[in-house]
Design a protein around this motif. Structure first.
Motif, PDB file in Angstrom:
ATOM      1  N   THR A  34      20.399   6.629  24.491  1.00  0.00           N
ATOM      2  CA  THR A  34      19.736   7.871  24.880  1.00  0.00           C
ATOM      3  C   THR A  34      20.379   8.430  26.144  1.00  0.00           C
ATOM      4  O   THR A  34      21.072   7.715  26.872  1.00  0.00           O
ATOM      5  N   SER A  64      17.462  12.652  31.298  1.00  0.00           N
ATOM      6  CA  SER A  64      17.450  14.077  31.640  1.00  0.00           C
ATOM      7  C   SER A  64      16.727  14.376  32.939  1.00  0.00           C
ATOM      8  O   SER A  64      16.752  15.515  33.398  1.00  0.00           O
ATOM      9  N   THR A 110      13.302  10.263  31.550  1.00  0.00           N
ATOM     10  CA  THR A 110      12.961  10.846  30.260  1.00  0.00           C
ATOM     11  C   THR A 110      14.267  11.116  29.537  1.00  0.00           C
ATOM     12  O   THR A 110      15.098  11.893  30.011  1.00  0.00           O
ATOM     13  N   SER A 111      14.453  10.475  28.386  1.00  0.00           N
ATOM     14  CA  SER A 111      15.771  10.445  27.762  1.00  0.00           C
ATOM     15  C   SER A 111      15.729  11.042  26.365  1.00  0.00           C
ATOM     16  O   SER A 111      14.818  10.756  25.580  1.00  0.00           O
ATOM     17  N   SER A 112      16.733  11.864  26.066  1.00  0.00           N
ATOM     18  CA  SER A 112      16.822  12.465  24.734  1.00  0.00           C
ATOM     19  C   SER A 112      17.517  11.497  23.783  1.00  0.00           C
ATOM     20  O   SER A 112      18.443  10.783  24.155  1.00  0.00           O
ATOM     21  N   THR A 165      19.059  10.901  19.693  1.00  0.00           N
ATOM     22  CA  THR A 165      19.490  11.451  18.410  1.00  0.00           C
ATOM     23  C   THR A 165      19.937  10.299  17.526  1.00  0.00           C
ATOM     24  O   THR A 165      20.750   9.463  17.953  1.00  0.00           O
ATOM     25  N   GLY A 217      14.453  13.292  19.460  1.00  0.00           N
ATOM     26  CA  GLY A 217      13.226  13.155  20.228  1.00  0.00           C
ATOM     27  C   GLY A 217      13.484  12.632  21.622  1.00  0.00           C
ATOM     28  O   GLY A 217      14.590  12.761  22.166  1.00  0.00           O
ATOM     29  N   LEU A 218      12.445  12.007  22.167  1.00  0.00           N
ATOM     30  CA  LEU A 218      12.481  11.553  23.555  1.00  0.00           C
ATOM     31  C   LEU A 218      12.036  10.104  23.646  1.00  0.00           C
ATOM     32  O   LEU A 218      11.157   9.657  22.900  1.00  0.00           O
ATOM     33  N   LEU A 276      10.259   7.772  26.461  1.00  0.00           N
ATOM     34  CA  LEU A 276       9.510   7.824  27.722  1.00  0.00           C
ATOM     35  C   LEU A 276       9.376   6.396  28.239  1.00  0.00           C
ATOM     36  O   LEU A 276       8.650   5.584  27.651  1.00  0.00           O
ATOM     37  N   LYS A 315       4.090  12.104  28.671  1.00  0.00           N
ATOM     38  CA  LYS A 315       5.255  12.264  29.537  1.00  0.00           C
ATOM     39  C   LYS A 315       5.459  10.989  30.333  1.00  0.00           C
ATOM     40  O   LYS A 315       4.535  10.173  30.482  1.00  0.00           O
ATOM     41  N   SER A 316       6.675  10.844  30.843  1.00  0.00           N
ATOM     42  CA  SER A 316       7.002   9.658  31.642  1.00  0.00           C
ATOM     43  C   SER A 316       6.748   9.949  33.120  1.00  0.00           C
ATOM     44  O   SER A 316       7.071  11.038  33.617  1.00  0.00           O
TER      45      SER A 316
END
Length: 559
Positions: A342, A345, A350-352, A354, A369-370, A372, A384-385
């Motif tokens: 990931t 960001s 908080t990491s995207s 794919t 997605g994300l 957390l 949220k994180s």
């Protein structure tokens, strides 16, 4: 009228004079002199800096050929012309190489004749004593002897002692006209000033050569390694690789690095809430095998503390989380299982994420997605994180099904999922909602019996930056040499001194010796007067027993 006619006649005669042609050899000699001027070298250095600007404005083919192709496709009119001008291959272009080569030749043409000239000057004798020393910028006279009736030294004795004293002060000396009525000594010091200047220019040449060697035969690459996985220094194992112009893949050092564990330390100082949760240190424990068959060794890798493997540097440049997921397709078969890298960001990681699953059947699956790390949710709000530490990890995913386009042969970004031709299964805006995986809900079934996704674990990963630059150490040594040469050329003074001794009598008729001396600087030297005063103090210490006084002769001699 006569003057005007004379002027016309002279102009007519001048116009009739034919200037001889330079000829091929003369033209080459003139061109060489123009090229080897220091002003020409400075202009070429400026041109080289200007020529490097397009390399930062346009994508370079050696770094990212896909981006170059995309740029040309997006600019169908201008792109091909830029390609013809080699603006996508700036540092290997003909015009950039020509400027670089001309600069190198210009510096060589400046330095070699200058070094030879200085070598001849070093071996030559100091120039003869001028007839009128009094015209020099710094001029002094002292009288030796005459105190208490003591006679001064003979002129030859005075010159011999003066020459020995000047030699101790670093002058190279040449006594002249010994045995005559006015013997003298010529002295010169500061020859190392020009040596420093030559060292500086030679070091600049060495820097140019070192940079060229590094750009031709070096390489750099990036690799993401997850805990428990290994990186082998082979071309196929890199995520991205930028070779030098003449680099050969067979030159890669055959080493391997296995990431055993990674630890990120975050600030937990509650008295400083502004910096709470910010990273303070990163440490990776790795196992290094520097060559095939060698004994593995456990080493420590940290920020600004790279590994040095036979000249190849391995840097720790990034880190993040890699959630371990298992994806089953509609038939219940495991289509994917493993960690997914990931991209953080924000400051709380908080990491995207794919994930593309081309092996799923009957239809391929994709997820975005994300992650957390420390998920906190409130009623009616999106989780949220709140902390970068791995305290309550959760995944929020959107799922898609259809053709991912991986079979078309077109390269794709692994961190981007093209959803244009995919069917949406889960998302924040769909009726099915997003896929939410956390400590309580580890597995979720996908709609339409497309399969399932399971959250197994979270691992850490590191980003490695691998550099090999064979010109790095020579360039550093050349820089130190250039700095030393610059200091020498700035702080060493080039001076010449002449001392002449003649016999005279003081006002009481006692024989004494008049010592006159002058100094001349090569260039500006604000310390020349200080040197003259030091020489006066030197004569005083040498002939203290004979008496050293200001120069005063009898009135008859003065007349």
């Amino acid at each position: 009228m006569t003057k005007a006619r004379t002027a016309r006649e002279r102009a007519s005669r001048r116009s009739d004079v034919e200037v001889p042609a330079l000829g091929p050899l003369g033209l080459l000699r003139w061109a060489w002199r123009q090229l080897t001027k220091m002003s020409t070298a400075l202009v070429l250095l400026l041109l080289l800096a200007i020529a490097a600007v397009p390399g930062s404005l346009f994508p370079q083919r050696v770094q990212d050929p896909d981006e170059v192709a995309s740029y040309i496709q997006a600019n169908p009119t201008m792109g091909p012309w830029l390609d013809r001008l080699q603006l996508f291959d700036v540092y290997s272009s003909y015009w950039f190489s020509a400027i670089y080569l001309l600069l190198f030749i210009s510096l060589v043409g400046c330095v070699i004749p200058r070094a030879l000239q200085h070598f001849r000057a070093w071996r030559s004798k100091p120039p003869r004593t001028p007839q009128r020393i009094s015209r020099l910028p710094q001029y002094r006279k002292v009288m030796l002897g005459g105190r208490d009736g003591a006679a001064g030294p003979t002129p030859d004795e005075a010159i011999e002692r003066a020459a020995a004293a000047l030699k101790k002060r670093g002058y190279r000396v040449q006594p002249q006209d010994l045995g005559s009525a006015a013997p003298s000594v010529a002295a010169e010091r500061g020859m190392l000033k020009e040596v420093g200047n030559i060292i500086f220019h030679v070091a600049l040449l060495a820097v140019l050569i070192s940079v060229a060697v590094g750009s031709l035969f070096g390489y750099k690459g990036q690799k993401v390694v997850v805990e428990g996985e290994s990186f082998v220094n082979t071309l196929v194992d890199y995520d991205s690789f930028t070779p030098g112009t003449n680099f050969d893949a067979d030159w890669l050092n055959p080493f391997s690095v296995q990431l055993n564990s990674f630890e990120a330390t975050f600030s937990r100082d509650t008295s400083d809430p502004e910096h709470y949760g910010q990273p303070t240190d990163f440490n990776a424990d790795v196992t290094l095998t520097d060559k095939p068959g060698a004994t593995p060794q456990d080493v420590h890798l940290a920020v600004n503390k790279p590994l040095n493997v036979n000249g190849t540097k391995v840097y720790l440049v990034g880190n993040g989380y890699a959630p371990v997921v298992r994806v089953k397709d509609g038939a219940g078969h495991v289509a994917y299982e493993g960690p997914v890298v990931t991209v953080p960001s924000d400051s709380v990681y908080t990491s995207s994420m794919t994930l593309k699953v081309p092996d799923a059947g009957p239809d391929q699956l994709g997820f975005v997605g994300l992650l957390l790390p420390t998920a906190v949710s409130k009623d009616g709000e999106i989780p949220k994180s709140v902390d970068p530490g791995l305290n309550n990890p959760a995944l929020i995913l959107s799922s898609f099904t259809g053709d991912l386009g991986l079979d078309s042969g077109q390269p794709q970004n692994v961190y981007v999922l093209d959803t244009q031709h995919l069917k949406e299964l889960n998302s924040m805006t769909s009726s099915n909602g997003p896929v939410l995986l956390d400590g309580q809900h580890r597995k979720v079934e996908l709609p339409e019996h497309k399969g399932s996704v399971e959250f197994l674990d979270v691992k850490r990963y590191v980003g490695l930056d691998v550099h090999s630059d064979p010109g790095r150490i020579p360039a550093f040594i050349s820089f130190l040499a250039a700095f030393a040469g610059l200091i020498m050329s700035l702080f060493i003074a080039r001076r010449r001194a002449w001392v002449r001794a003649t016999e005279a009598e003081d006002a009481n008729g006692v024989r004494c010796t008049v010592l006159e001396y002058g100094l001349l600087a090569r260039g500006e030297d604000h310390r020349l007067g200080v040197e003259a005063e030091k020489l006066t103090a030197l004569w005083t210490s040498l002939w203290e027993d004979r008496g050293v006084r200001d120069y005063h002769l009898k009135s008859s001699d003065e007349a």
